[in-house]
Design a protein around this motif. Structure first.
Motif, short mmCIF file in Angstrom:
data_model
loop_
_atom_site.label_atom_id
_atom_site.label_comp_id
_atom_site.label_asym_id
_atom_site.label_seq_id
_atom_site.Cartn_x
_atom_site.Cartn_y
_atom_site.Cartn_z
N THR A 34 -0.61 -10.67 5.18
CA THR A 34 0.83 -10.75 5.41
C THR A 34 1.52 -9.76 4.51
O THR A 34 1.33 -9.80 3.28
CB THR A 34 1.36 -12.17 5.14
N ALA A 35 2.31 -8.87 5.08
CA ALA A 35 3.06 -7.88 4.31
C ALA A 35 4.51 -8.31 4.22
O ALA A 35 5.15 -8.61 5.23
CB ALA A 35 2.95 -6.50 4.95
N LEU A 36 5.04 -8.34 3.00
CA LEU A 36 6.44 -8.63 2.76
C LEU A 36 7.17 -7.31 2.54
O LEU A 36 6.81 -6.56 1.63
CB LEU A 36 6.61 -9.52 1.52
N ILE A 37 8.14 -7.01 3.39
CA ILE A 37 8.90 -5.77 3.24
C ILE A 37 10.38 -6.11 3.07
O ILE A 37 10.82 -7.20 3.39
CB ILE A 37 8.68 -4.83 4.44
N LEU A 164 -0.54 -9.55 -3.98
CA LEU A 164 -0.40 -8.18 -4.49
C LEU A 164 1.08 -7.84 -4.52
O LEU A 164 1.75 -7.81 -3.49
CB LEU A 164 -1.15 -7.19 -3.60
N ASP A 165 1.60 -7.56 -5.73
CA ASP A 165 3.03 -7.34 -5.89
C ASP A 165 3.32 -5.87 -6.21
O ASP A 165 3.20 -5.45 -7.36
CB ASP A 165 3.57 -8.24 -7.01
N GLU A 166 3.66 -5.10 -5.18
CA GLU A 166 4.04 -3.69 -5.36
C GLU A 166 3.02 -2.96 -6.22
O GLU A 166 3.37 -2.29 -7.20
CB GLU A 166 5.44 -3.59 -5.98
N ILE A 167 1.76 -3.07 -5.85
CA ILE A 167 0.70 -2.59 -6.74
C ILE A 167 0.63 -1.06 -6.85
O ILE A 167 -0.06 -0.55 -7.72
CB ILE A 167 -0.68 -3.13 -6.31
N THR A 197 5.28 -4.80 -0.53
CA THR A 197 5.04 -3.36 -0.60
C THR A 197 6.22 -2.56 -0.08
O THR A 197 6.96 -3.02 0.80
CB THR A 197 3.77 -2.99 0.19
N HIS A 198 6.36 -1.37 -0.65
CA HIS A 198 7.29 -0.37 -0.12
C HIS A 198 6.54 0.69 0.69
O HIS A 198 7.17 1.63 1.20
CB HIS A 198 8.06 0.31 -1.25
N GLU A 199 5.22 0.55 0.80
CA GLU A 199 4.41 1.50 1.57
C GLU A 199 4.42 1.06 3.04
O GLU A 199 3.55 0.32 3.50
CB GLU A 199 2.98 1.55 1.02
N MET A 200 5.43 1.50 3.77
CA MET A 200 5.64 0.98 5.12
C MET A 200 4.51 1.36 6.08
O MET A 200 4.07 0.55 6.90
CB MET A 200 6.98 1.49 5.68
#
Length: 249
Positions: A34-37, A164-167, A197-200
C-alpha cells in the motif's frame, strides 16, 4: 490467516489543536504493498507512526492480524516486535558494524543466539547486495548503502508488516534507485508493506493499493491505475497534475 494484516477504523490523531488524522479507515491485505501519497503534512508519516504504536491515537482502533493493538491491555512492545519500520533517517548505530546493527534486535529482543542472528543477517545482506559491507561501519557507507542496511535490519526480525516512511527523501538522486530496487526485491519475497513516498512513478509501479491523503483524510484509494489515471476527486487530480508538471510521474 485470510483477513487483513493491518486494519485501521475511524482513526483520529491530533497534536494540540491540529487534527492530523481524521477518521482514517485502511485495510492492508497480506503480501500486498500500500502506497500512501500526498503533499507534505497530509498525515502519511503520522499514520505509519500510529500503526506501529509510536503515536497514541485519540479515537478509533487498529488491528494487526485481527488483534486490536490499540486496546489498552495490548503489549505495545510485543506488537512492535511484529512490525518493521524504516524511517528517512537511517538511525544506524555508528559504533557498530553493519552486521552488528543488523543482528542487534534479533539477539536482544527476539532471543536468537549470535550464530543464528549472524547467519540470518549475512543471508539478508548477501541477498540485498551488502555482503561485502558486513564488517564496515556506517560512516564508511554511502547514503544508499546505509538506507539499504536499515531495510535489512528491519527484515532481520522477520516482521509481519514492514512500514517505510519516505525512505529515499534524504538520499542524493543517484542513490534512490538502489534503495527502490531493494524494496522491489522485498515485495518479490511476499512482504506486506505500507510505504509513504514522494516517488510517484515507483508507487505506481510497485503498489497494489494507492491511498491519497489530504488534510489527514484518505480522500481517494484504489489501484494505481484507478488513482493515477482516473482519479475521482479534483484535489487528487490537482495534486497529480503538479507531480506531472514537476516531471516526477
Amino acid at each position: 490467516m485470510t483477513g487483513p494484516v493491518l486494519r485501521m477504523e475511524s482513526v483520529r490523531k491530533s497534536f494540540g489543536t491540529t487534527v492530523v488524522l481524521r477518521d482514517v479507515d485502511l485495510e492492508v491485505a497480506p503480501h500486498t504493498v500500500t502506497a500512501l501519497i500526498g503533499a507534505s503534512g497530509s498525515g502519511k508519516s503520522t499514520l505509519l507512526r500510529c500503526a506501529n504504536l509510536l503515536e497514541e491515537i485519540d479515537d478509533g482502533a487498529i488491528w494487526l492480524d485481527g488483534e486490536e493493538i490499540t486496546d489498552p491491555r495490548a503489549d505495545a512492545d510485543a506488537v512492535r516486535r511484529r512490525i518493521g519500520v524504516v524511517f528517512q533517517a537511517y538511525n544506524l548505530f555508528p559504533h557498530l558494524t553493519v552486521l552488528q546493527n543488523v543482528t542487534l534486535a534479533p539477539r536482544r529482543v527476539h532471543g536468537l543466539t549470535r550464530e543464528e542472528a549472524e547467519e540470518r543477517g549475512m543471508a539478508l545482506l548477501e541477498r540485498l547486495g551488502l555482503g561485502a559491507k558486513a564488517q564496515e561501519y556506517p560512516d564508511r557507507l554511502s547514503g544508499g548503502q546505509q538506507q539499504r542496511t536499515a531495510i535489512v535490519r528491519a527484515l532481520a526480525v522477520s516482521p509481519r508488516l514492514l512500514l517505510l516512511d519516505e525512505i529515499t527523501a534524504a538520499l542524493d538522486p543517484e542513490l534512490v534507485g538502489e534503495v527502490l530496487d531493494v524494496v522491489r526485491d522485498v515485495k518479490g519475497e511476499g512482504m506486506t508493506m505500507v510505504l509513504a513516498t514522494h516517488e510517484m512513478a515507483f508507487a505506481r509501479e510497485i503498489a497494489d493499493q494507492v491511498c491519497f491523503l489530504a488534510d489527514g483524510v484518505v480522500l481517494e484509494r484504489g489501484t494505481p491505475q484507478a488513482v493515477f489515471e482516473d482519479a475521482r476527486h479534483e484535489r487528487t487530480r490537482r495534486f497529480l497534475r503538479r507531480i506531472v508538471e514537476a516531471g516526477r510521474l
